[in-house]
Design a protein around this motif. Structure first.
Motif, PDB file in Angstrom:
ATOM      1  N   LEU A  82       0.854  -1.177   0.000  1.00  0.00           N
ATOM      2  CA  LEU A  82       0.000   0.000   0.000  1.00  0.00           C
ATOM      3  C   LEU A  82       0.898   1.237   0.000  1.00  0.00           C
ATOM      4  O   LEU A  82       1.907   1.292   0.718  1.00  0.00           O
ATOM      5  N   TYR A  83       0.520   2.243  -0.795  1.00  0.00           N
ATOM      6  CA  TYR A  83       1.291   3.475  -0.890  1.00  0.00           C
ATOM      7  C   TYR A  83       0.315   4.633  -0.996  1.00  0.00           C
ATOM      8  O   TYR A  83      -0.578   4.621  -1.842  1.00  0.00           O
ATOM      9  N   MET A  84       0.488   5.650  -0.135  1.00  0.00           N
ATOM     10  CA  MET A  84      -0.452   6.774  -0.109  1.00  0.00           C
ATOM     11  C   MET A  84       0.286   8.095  -0.305  1.00  0.00           C
ATOM     12  O   MET A  84       1.410   8.276   0.182  1.00  0.00           O
ATOM     13  N   HIS A  85      -0.345   8.995  -1.027  1.00  0.00           N
ATOM     14  CA  HIS A  85       0.136  10.371  -1.173  1.00  0.00           C
ATOM     15  C   HIS A  85      -0.911  11.310  -0.588  1.00  0.00           C
ATOM     16  O   HIS A  85      -2.102  11.207  -0.903  1.00  0.00           O
ATOM     17  N   TYR A  86      -0.443  12.253   0.271  1.00  0.00           N
ATOM     18  CA  TYR A  86      -1.373  13.184   0.903  1.00  0.00           C
ATOM     19  C   TYR A  86      -0.787  14.594   0.857  1.00  0.00           C
ATOM     20  O   TYR A  86       0.350  14.821   1.296  1.00  0.00           O
ATOM     21  N   ASP A  87      -1.542  15.529   0.308  1.00  0.00           N
ATOM     22  CA  ASP A  87      -1.156  16.935   0.262  1.00  0.00           C
ATOM     23  C   ASP A  87      -1.718  17.637   1.493  1.00  0.00           C
ATOM     24  O   ASP A  87      -2.919  17.946   1.555  1.00  0.00           O
ATOM     25  N   ALA A  88      -0.849  17.916   2.470  1.00  0.00           N
ATOM     26  CA  ALA A  88      -1.304  18.598   3.676  1.00  0.00           C
ATOM     27  C   ALA A  88      -1.661  20.049   3.372  1.00  0.00           C
ATOM     28  O   ALA A  88      -2.640  20.584   3.910  1.00  0.00           O
ATOM     29  N   ASN A  89      -0.865  20.705   2.532  1.00  0.00           N
ATOM     30  CA  ASN A  89      -1.169  22.044   2.032  1.00  0.00           C
ATOM     31  C   ASN A  89      -0.370  22.238   0.753  1.00  0.00           C
ATOM     32  O   ASN A  89       0.272  21.307   0.266  1.00  0.00           O
ATOM     33  N   GLU A  90      -0.381  23.444   0.220  1.00  0.00           N
ATOM     34  CA  GLU A  90       0.284  23.671  -1.061  1.00  0.00           C
ATOM     35  C   GLU A  90       1.802  23.570  -0.970  1.00  0.00           C
ATOM     36  O   GLU A  90       2.471  23.452  -1.991  1.00  0.00           O
ATOM     37  N   ASN A  91       2.367  23.611   0.243  1.00  0.00           N
ATOM     38  CA  ASN A  91       3.816  23.562   0.405  1.00  0.00           C
ATOM     39  C   ASN A  91       4.336  22.237   0.950  1.00  0.00           C
ATOM     40  O   ASN A  91       5.540  21.987   0.916  1.00  0.00           O
ATOM     41  N   PHE A  92       3.459  21.405   1.476  1.00  0.00           N
ATOM     42  CA  PHE A  92       3.916  20.217   2.201  1.00  0.00           C
ATOM     43  C   PHE A  92       3.086  19.000   1.812  1.00  0.00           C
ATOM     44  O   PHE A  92       1.854  19.051   1.777  1.00  0.00           O
ATOM     45  N   TRP A  93       3.784  17.903   1.498  1.00  0.00           N
ATOM     46  CA  TRP A  93       3.098  16.641   1.259  1.00  0.00           C
ATOM     47  C   TRP A  93       3.918  15.494   1.834  1.00  0.00           C
ATOM     48  O   TRP A  93       5.129  15.632   2.062  1.00  0.00           O
ATOM     49  N   PHE A  94       3.254  14.376   2.097  1.00  0.00           N
ATOM     50  CA  PHE A  94       3.961  13.214   2.628  1.00  0.00           C
ATOM     51  C   PHE A  94       3.369  11.943   2.042  1.00  0.00           C
ATOM     52  O   PHE A  94       2.221  11.924   1.560  1.00  0.00           O
ATOM     53  N   GLU A  95       4.160  10.873   2.087  1.00  0.00           N
ATOM     54  CA  GLU A  95       3.783   9.596   1.484  1.00  0.00           C
ATOM     55  C   GLU A  95       4.188   8.443   2.402  1.00  0.00           C
ATOM     56  O   GLU A  95       5.349   8.023   2.402  1.00  0.00           O
ATOM     57  N   PRO A  96       3.275   7.895   3.178  1.00  0.00           N
ATOM     58  CA  PRO A  96       3.565   6.677   3.955  1.00  0.00           C
ATOM     59  C   PRO A  96       3.301   5.433   3.111  1.00  0.00           C
ATOM     60  O   PRO A  96       2.467   5.456   2.196  1.00  0.00           O
ATOM     61  N   TYR A  97       3.995   4.339   3.425  1.00  0.00           N
ATOM     62  CA  TYR A  97       3.794   3.114   2.658  1.00  0.00           C
ATOM     63  C   TYR A  97       4.194   1.891   3.475  1.00  0.00           C
ATOM     64  O   TYR A  97       4.954   1.974   4.451  1.00  0.00           O
TER      65      TYR A  97
END
Length: 399
Positions: free
Chosen positions: A180-195
């Motif tokens: 499983l791999y997820m992409h999440y945009d917290a805001n326009e400057n920051f994103w993270f991807e847990p997997y």
């Protein structure tokens, strides 16, 4: 690969049988050609021998893609690779053969079947090693993506190596990866991807022994604001391998900080630190981290001398755009071992100078110089000798 392609053909045949293909739109042809000349000097680090050599590589791809009934699409990409002047290197292959169903059963869920290139994040765990024109990192199997407002969630199940008759000759079993791999945009400057992923290897030759399993849990963060770019990723590996039986416990991580100056020439500077655990030679265990299917050329040197395993690496980077469409950059790496395997843990350093010029929207010109210098006390190499040199120039054409 053959079995997966046959499954894809059956799926397409079923769709034709139920009349979906009758609504298929005419497909589009696209393609690319990538030519690169490479020159190498002192590849064996022997200062007493002149082992200069050069090769001209050519990789060509043709893709045919289209839609089916507006709810599905397909892509078939074939590839030819050759070293010019060497008839034995001429190889044809299927780079991609996929069928994608849009909004499958529920809204915003897409399912893809077939052979496909896959890349995630900064491509250090799963990526496309495009620099080596002769080698493709491809996956056969199923890939699903659920899109939501601030990102997406993927599930994949891929066959990495299906040995068929090789099982009976070598006893080497199949390899698979699922996760499983997820992409999440917290805001326009920051994103993270847990997997979370699991790699398995079948111990086919020993039916009384369980299959090897290596679990990977990781996450990637990326922050960009006012010219400042911070990123990092950490991956923990655990599980068990057999023959002999050992528990896996390995760690890999990296972090980088770059700054883009507000200037006409778009200069930037940056620093990056890479780490990957290794096995202690005195008490060998399964502590060596490895990147299973990552693309390493962009972060451990274009010459691909060092893997992301048993290593610490510092990268100093910089570049600018002296004229429009021309990018000039330089990377300097310092490599050492994580676990000392002998007299000294030093490995060496690499300097890469790269140039890229976009002639127009369809033609990309490239060139550069790489130099790897081994430490005199490096215990990995009996006679470091002279530095290795790597020079390249080429062009990438899209049509």
């Amino acid at each position: 690969m053959l079995k997966r392609l046959l499954i894809l053909v059956v799926v397409l045949a079923v769709l034709i049988g139920v009349g979906l293909a009758a609504s298929a739109q005419a497909g589009d042809f696209t393609g690319s050609m990538w030519y690169r000349w490479e020159g190498m000097e002192n590849l064996d680090q022997d200062g007493d021998a002149d082992d200069a050599s050069s090769y001209s590589h050519l990789r060509s791809r043709i893709a045919f893609a289209g839609d089916v009934n507006e709810n599905a699409d397909y892509n078939l990409t074939v590839e030819n690779y050759r070293v010019l002047g060497d008839a034995t290197s001429d190889a044809n292959s299927v780079y991609q053969a996929t069928f994608t169903m849009r909004n499958f059963l529920v809204a915003d869920l897409d399912i893809t079947l077939g052979r496909m290139p896959v890349a995630y994040g900064r491509e250090r765990v799963i990526g496309i090693e495009d620099w080596d024109l002769a080698t493709n990192i491809l996956f056969d199997g199923a890939h699903g993506r659920y899109n939501f407002e601030s990102g997406w969630l993927d599930y994949f199940n891929f066959k990495l190596q299906e040995t068929y008759a090789g099982k009976y000759v070598t006893g080497d079993g199949d390899e698979n990866i699922t996760g499983l791999y997820m992409h999440y945009d917290a805001n326009e400057n920051f994103w993270f991807e847990p997997y979370a992923m699991m790699l398995t290897h079948e111990n086919w030759a020993s039916p009384d022994v369980d299959n090897d399993r290596r679990m990977m849990f990781g996450g990637l963060v990326d922050y960009v604001s006012n010219g400042l770019h911070f990123y990092g990723e950490a991956v923990f590996q655990t599980g068990t391998t057999y023959l002999p039986e050992r528990d896996v416990s390995a760690l890999g991580w990296y972090t980088g900080l770059f700054y883009d100056f507000d200037s006409t020439f778009e200069p930037f500077i940056g620093f990056e630190y890479n780490f990957a655990s290794g096995d202690d030679a005195a008490t060998p265990e399964n502590e060596a981290f490895f990147s299973p299917y990552g693309s390493q050329s962009e972060y451990l040197g274009i010459m691909n001398v060092q893997d992301w395993s048993n290593i610490t690496a510092m990268r100093f980077a910089g570049g600018f755009t002296p004229v429009e469409s021309l990018d000039v950059s330089a990377d300097f790496f310092l490599f050492t071992e994580d676990q000392d395997t002998g007299v000294d843990d030093a490995i060496g350093s690499e300097l890469d100078i790269k140039l890229n010029y976009m002639l127009n929207a369809d033609v990309d010109l490239e060139g550069g110089l790489g130099m790897f210098t081994y430490e005199d006390t490096a215990d990995l190499y009996l006679a470091p000798g002279d530095a290795e040199y790597f020079v390249w120039a080429g062009a990438h054409l899209f049509f």
